[in-house]
Design an enzyme around this catalytic site. Structure first.
Site, mmCIF file in Angstrom:
data_model
loop_
_atom_site.group_PDB
_atom_site.id
_atom_site.type_symbol
_atom_site.label_atom_id
_atom_site.label_comp_id
_atom_site.label_asym_id
_atom_site.label_seq_id
_atom_site.Cartn_x
_atom_site.Cartn_y
_atom_site.Cartn_z
ATOM 1 C CD GLN A 177 -2.708 10.672 3.787
ATOM 2 O OE1 GLN A 177 -1.618 10.215 3.438
ATOM 3 N NE2 GLN A 177 -3.723 10.763 2.938
ATOM 4 C CE1 TYR A 206 5.534 11.602 -9.779
ATOM 5 C CE2 TYR A 206 3.443 12.789 -9.760
ATOM 6 C CZ TYR A 206 4.174 11.647 -9.514
ATOM 7 O OH TYR A 206 3.560 10.534 -8.999
ATOM 8 C CG ASP A 230 -1.854 15.339 -6.601
ATOM 9 O OD1 ASP A 230 -2.143 15.461 -7.803
ATOM 10 O OD2 ASP A 230 -1.126 14.421 -6.164
ATOM 11 C CD GLU A 249 -7.044 10.439 -2.339
ATOM 12 O OE1 GLU A 249 -6.764 10.311 -1.130
ATOM 13 O OE2 GLU A 249 -6.232 10.184 -3.260
ATOM 14 C CG ASP A 284 -9.914 0.541 0.199
ATOM 15 O OD1 ASP A 284 -9.114 0.597 -0.755
ATOM 16 O OD2 ASP A 284 -9.791 -0.248 1.142
ATOM 17 C CB CYS A 285 -8.502 2.490 -4.985
ATOM 18 S SG CYS A 285 -6.976 1.717 -4.424
ATOM 19 C CG ASP A 305 -0.732 9.678 -8.508
ATOM 20 O OD1 ASP A 305 0.415 9.584 -8.032
ATOM 21 O OD2 ASP A 305 -1.256 10.762 -8.806
#
Length: 345
Positions: A177, A206, A230, A249, A284-285, A305
């Site tokens: 991305q 949040y 994040d 992540e 990769d989760c 998330d």
């Protein structure tokens, strides 16, 4: 540069940050819509009379107005095009359904306040409402566009949000991305992924809502975070004294960007991939969950998330296939009284 400049950061002179200079120019697009009687658009004489009055009003705000084209459209209605001072461009479009659309475009510097401010636009719309005898009118603040004007971002449901962005502090394309950190005067640093806003330094509410702070007890519990690059959720959960938090992540670039520029959210928890009560697995989760399932490991909480779960009456498509895959695997690593927690858009 005429639009913006690159400057070294305060802490690291080797890093360049794109900043908005005081002379930055942008295309300003003003949009005004008026609902009128249909005959005022379908009848050529009525349109000509109304068009002349509209042009006269607009000419009071944009000097040297000159008509360059006037067309009767094939589907009905009319289109008139004008130019004016400083390269301004005005279109008056009459639709046979009784809608008049006015677009005004011009270049303007941020510091150049003598052109069409929002207050002047309000005055202009009121005058136009009178001469068109409009039943309704809508006006919008100027939409600003330019090669370095990064202030508009899309929500996941394709709405446009405008931020008071004044610099881009990080920008890099990862294998997955486009990753950006931009600075907002009101929100601090803000994480942007593929042009979609994610989290700012003012978004503690949040994270606290996602973890239901004060309502859910994490002390001594085993927690898994899917995504969360994040670092904000990990940082806040560690304050609750869990037994251990495993964060999965995929994108190392997100971790690096947030570690450097989003410390107001993640503190120092991204400085190392492993601590006394947490571990960050950069992978990769789905693979990481499969490993947990194979080992028979069970946890108390799983946080999704990742991609926003859309609100939809037709849960179909690639996004929903991914969500079902994650939910299926997450349920297999949860204890019988465990909880899966996530967010929707």
């Amino acid at each position: 540069m005429s639009f913006s400049e690159f400057r070294p950061t305060k802490n690291d002179p080797d890093k360049l940050v794109r900043t908005c200079s005081s002379t930055k120019m942008a295309i300003n697009t003003l949009m005004l819509d008026f609902t009128v009687e249909t005959t005022r658009v379908t009848d050529a004489k009525e349109w000509a009379a109304m068009k002349g009055m509209m042009a006269k009003v607009i000419g009071g705000y944009i000097s040297d107005m000159s008509e360059v084209n006037d067309l009767q459209m094939g589907g009905g209605g009319f289109l008139s095009v004008y130019t004016g001072t400083r390269g301004s461009f005005v279109t008056l479009r009459g639709f046979p359904q009784g809608l008049v659309s006015i677009n005004i475009e011009y270049y303007k510097a941020d510091a150049d306040e003598h052109l069409l401010t929002f207050e002047l636009t309000k005055n202009l719309s009121e005058e136009l409402k009178v001469v068109t005898d409009a039943k309704k009118c809508h006006k919008y603040p100027a939409f600003k566009r330019g090669p370095y004007d990064d202030r508009y971002f899309l929500t996941s449901d394709e709405r446009i949000l405008e931020y008071d962005i004044d610099s881009v502090v990080f920008e890099e394309n990862s294998p997955y991305q486009k990753v950006q950190i931009v600075h907002s005067k009101s929100l601090g640093n803000l994480l942007i992924l593929d042009e979609l806003q994610n989290l700012s330094e003012r978004d503690l509410i949040y994270t606290e809502t996602l973890m239901q702070r004060g309502k859910v007890d994490y002390k001594g519990k085993e927690v898994v975070i899917l995504g969360g690059g994040d670092g904000a959720l990990l940082y806040e959960l560690l304050k609750e004294e869990p037994a251990f938090v495993t964060m999965m992540e995929l994108d190392e670039v997100v971790l690096r960007a947030c570690r450097e520029h989003l410390r107001g959210c993640c503190g120092n928890c991204l400085d190392q991939l492993k601590g006394d009560r947490y571990e960050i697995i950069v992978d990769d989760c789905v693979k990481s969950l499969d490993k947990m399932i194979k080992e028979g490991k069970k946890v108390d909480f799983v946080f999704g998330d990742l991609t926003d779960i859309p609100v939809s009456t037709t849960p179909q498509g690639e996004a929903w296939d991914f969500i079902r895959l994650i939910l299926n695997k997450a349920m297999q690593v949860l204890k019988p009284k465990g909880m899966y927690m996530t967010h929707v858009s």
